[in-house]
Design an enzyme around this catalytic site. Structure first.
Site, PDB file in Angstrom:
ATOM      1  N   HIS A 288      59.758  27.409 -20.185  1.00  0.00           N
ATOM      2  CA  HIS A 288      59.508  26.527 -19.043  1.00  0.00           C
ATOM      3  C   HIS A 288      57.997  26.337 -18.933  1.00  0.00           C
ATOM      4  O   HIS A 288      57.262  27.306 -18.750  1.00  0.00           O
ATOM      5  CB  HIS A 288      60.067  27.181 -17.774  1.00  0.00           C
ATOM      6  CG  HIS A 288      59.995  26.312 -16.551  1.00  0.00           C
ATOM      7  ND1 HIS A 288      58.815  25.939 -15.963  1.00  0.00           N
ATOM      8  CD2 HIS A 288      60.971  25.758 -15.796  1.00  0.00           C
ATOM      9  CE1 HIS A 288      59.059  25.198 -14.903  1.00  0.00           C
ATOM     10  NE2 HIS A 288      60.369  25.078 -14.778  1.00  0.00           N
ATOM     11  N   HIS A 331      56.795  34.264 -10.107  1.00  0.00           N
ATOM     12  CA  HIS A 331      55.358  34.232 -10.354  1.00  0.00           C
ATOM     13  C   HIS A 331      54.570  34.525  -9.078  1.00  0.00           C
ATOM     14  O   HIS A 331      55.077  34.431  -7.964  1.00  0.00           O
ATOM     15  CB  HIS A 331      54.925  32.891 -10.948  1.00  0.00           C
ATOM     16  CG  HIS A 331      55.174  31.704 -10.057  1.00  0.00           C
ATOM     17  ND1 HIS A 331      56.424  31.205  -9.807  1.00  0.00           N
ATOM     18  CD2 HIS A 331      54.306  30.912  -9.368  1.00  0.00           C
ATOM     19  CE1 HIS A 331      56.335  30.155  -9.018  1.00  0.00           C
ATOM     20  NE2 HIS A 331      55.066  29.963  -8.717  1.00  0.00           N
ATOM     21  N   GLU A 337      50.955  27.294  -2.011  1.00  0.00           N
ATOM     22  CA  GLU A 337      51.917  26.222  -2.235  1.00  0.00           C
ATOM     23  C   GLU A 337      52.678  25.871  -0.960  1.00  0.00           C
ATOM     24  O   GLU A 337      53.457  26.666  -0.446  1.00  0.00           O
ATOM     25  CB  GLU A 337      52.918  26.632  -3.317  1.00  0.00           C
ATOM     26  CG  GLU A 337      52.263  27.009  -4.643  1.00  0.00           C
ATOM     27  CD  GLU A 337      53.262  27.557  -5.646  1.00  0.00           C
ATOM     28  OE1 GLU A 337      54.472  27.605  -5.325  1.00  0.00           O
ATOM     29  OE2 GLU A 337      52.844  27.944  -6.749  1.00  0.00           O
ATOM     30  N   HIS A 361      54.355  29.389   0.261  1.00  0.00           N
ATOM     31  CA  HIS A 361      54.092  30.582  -0.537  1.00  0.00           C
ATOM     32  C   HIS A 361      52.588  30.659  -0.732  1.00  0.00           C
ATOM     33  O   HIS A 361      52.014  29.921  -1.539  1.00  0.00           O
ATOM     34  CB  HIS A 361      54.830  30.502  -1.882  1.00  0.00           C
ATOM     35  CG  HIS A 361      56.307  30.361  -1.728  1.00  0.00           C
ATOM     36  ND1 HIS A 361      57.048  29.409  -2.392  1.00  0.00           N
ATOM     37  CD2 HIS A 361      57.186  31.044  -0.943  1.00  0.00           C
ATOM     38  CE1 HIS A 361      58.326  29.515  -2.059  1.00  0.00           C
ATOM     39  NE2 HIS A 361      58.427  30.507  -1.177  1.00  0.00           N
ATOM     40  N   HIS A 367      57.033  34.755  -5.553  1.00  0.00           N
ATOM     41  CA  HIS A 367      58.178  33.920  -5.207  1.00  0.00           C
ATOM     42  C   HIS A 367      58.867  33.458  -6.480  1.00  0.00           C
ATOM     43  O   HIS A 367      58.388  33.694  -7.587  1.00  0.00           O
ATOM     44  CB  HIS A 367      57.765  32.727  -4.337  1.00  0.00           C
ATOM     45  CG  HIS A 367      56.618  31.932  -4.886  1.00  0.00           C
ATOM     46  ND1 HIS A 367      55.325  32.363  -4.859  1.00  0.00           N
ATOM     47  CD2 HIS A 367      56.585  30.716  -5.475  1.00  0.00           C
ATOM     48  CE1 HIS A 367      54.533  31.458  -5.402  1.00  0.00           C
ATOM     49  NE2 HIS A 367      55.284  30.450  -5.797  1.00  0.00           N
TER      50      HIS A 367
END
Length: 434
Positions: A288, A331, A337, A361, A367
């Protein structure tokens, strides 16, 4: 309402609402056509490098000095500006809110602004604020100008008609609109009440991110950004102009509309963008990639590669990676964020994150996917799959985001949000490799 546009991001363009209204050959002739005044609006210092210099020449019925008389200080209680530290201090942790209901009371784009977080310091032109807007009423004779920063507007339900000095913009769910710092405008409703999100960017202007090895194409393409064609109001009735400056709000009474620009040219303009034209790129074999590949716009800081604000989206797309955990991995990030969901379902959350909702976050708080999303992604068949009916976004900043009192006291704040990770069990077994 008719909306007409010119294409291209940051282009130096020219447009006129009356034939011959735009002077040719010089910017400020002794006499402008139609008895207009020449005025320059600068979004950067005069000495900014040519590639970064932003300004537009406006040819208007009255200069802006006639738009502001003696100001009176007013209170806009739910619109906060950094630095702002709430009295209601929430325990440190990941946060999420249900969608805010649209009230029945009359609220304009200004009075219906609800600040959720602030970051940085408006006095040093760093950081941002993240807001939710709840609009039930048109701004008929009321106008607004933000001297603190540019506004990135993300409608989530209900369309907006945004009338600016340089022309009209229509924006609905799936679009964004950006209003530059220092530009006057008013907001009307297209089809009933509207709710959405706003990033108030105190720092450098939003720009397209460098594509690097991606090359010349994909992500947000400049031709898909739309700048309005010149359109003016010739209105001689009592009006009000509210100005936001260093976090304070000031109102002045005027006897005409300030949206009186008949012609203009330059590259300091409002614009809209259809998020459905974003061309995502991603992994076609394994792993990803970082979410930075979904950056639509970035407001740079003084440090290379570290944004004052990034605007990132997670749109419909194909997933084809083999032997890979496809949702965003767990991560911790130096960036903070602020996330919203425009429609559909976000692939890292099985439930609890509804369209119109918000998550926060903050810097270095871990999270990632909830238990159900983890189980589904870990055990599902890895065949090509298209993520459909989904559109989420992030306002991501290098600064910690401080939650306002308003946001901290909302009934929509989910007190059990952290429970979505409670079911993540220990699977470690030193005797079993696979």
């Amino acid at each position: 309402m008719t909306h007409r546009y010119l294409s291209g991001f940051g282009n130096d363009v020219e447009t006129e609402a009356l034939p011959g209204a735009l002077p040719q050959g010089q910017n400020s002739p002794q006499r402008c056509p139609y008895g207009l005044y020449a005025e320059q609006l600068s979004g950067t210092p005069f000495t900014a490098p040519r590639g970064a210099n932003a300004r537009s020449w406006l040819y208007r019925m009255r200069p802006s000095v006639k738009h502001v008389g003696r100001f009176s200080r007013i209170d806009v209680p739910f619109w906060k500006t950094a630095p702002h530290f709430a009295a209601q201090i929430l325990p440190l942790g990941q946060l999420r809110w249900d969608p805010l209901p649209i009230p029945n009371e009359p609220l304009t784009f200004v009075t219906g602004m609800r600040t959720m977080t602030t970051a940085g310091d408006v006095h040093t032109q760093t950081g941002m604020a993240a807001h939710v807007f709840l609009v039930t009423q048109n701004m008929e004779d009321d106008y607004f100008m933000n001297a603190d920063g540019e506004l990135l507007i993300v409608p989530q339900t209900g369309g907006l008609d945004i009338a600016t000095e340089l022309g009209r913009i229509g924006a609905g769910p799936g679009d964004i609109a950006v209003i530059p710092r220092g530009m006057k405008f008013k907001v009307g409703l297209q089809d009933g009440p509207s709710r959405g999100y706003v990033c108030e960017n105190y720092g450098a202007r939003f720009a397209l991110p460098a594509r690097g090895p991606i090359g010349a194409n994909c992500l947000a393409n400049p031709r898909d950004f739309k700048t309005p064609v010149a359109s003016y109001e010739d209105k001689e009735t009592p009006c009000r102009l509210t100005l936001k400056w260093c976090g304070g709000f000031h109102v002045g009474e005027i006897d005409h509309s300030p949206l009186d620009v008949v012609a203009w040219h330059g590259n300091y303009t409002p614009y809209k963008y259809d998020l459905r034209t974003f061309a995502p790129v991603g992994a076609i074999l394994f792993d990803h990639p970082d979410p930075s590949i979904f950056t639509v716009l970035t407001a740079p800081s003084g440090e290379a590669g570290t944004a004052n604000v990034d605007f990132v989206i997670f749109p419909e797309r194909w997933q084809v990676a083999e032997h890979s955990f496809r949702p965003p991995w767990y991560h911790m990030n130096i960036m903070s964020e602020f996330m919203g969901l425009i429609h559909g379902q976000y692939d890292a959350k099985a439930k609890g994150f509804a369209p119109g909702g918000i998550s926060l976050h903050n810097s270095m708080l871990p999270h990632g996917p909830d238990r159900q999303a983890f189980d589904r992604a870990s055990s599902g068949e890895l065949k090509p799959q298209k993520l459909e009916n989904t559109l989420a976004f992030m306002f991501e900043t290098r600064y910690p985001q401080q939650v306002t009192d308003y946001a901290a006291k909302l009934p929509a704040l989910q007190s059990d949000y952290a429970d979505c990770w409670r079911g993540l069990e220990k699977h470690f077994d030193p005797s079993r490799r696979e």
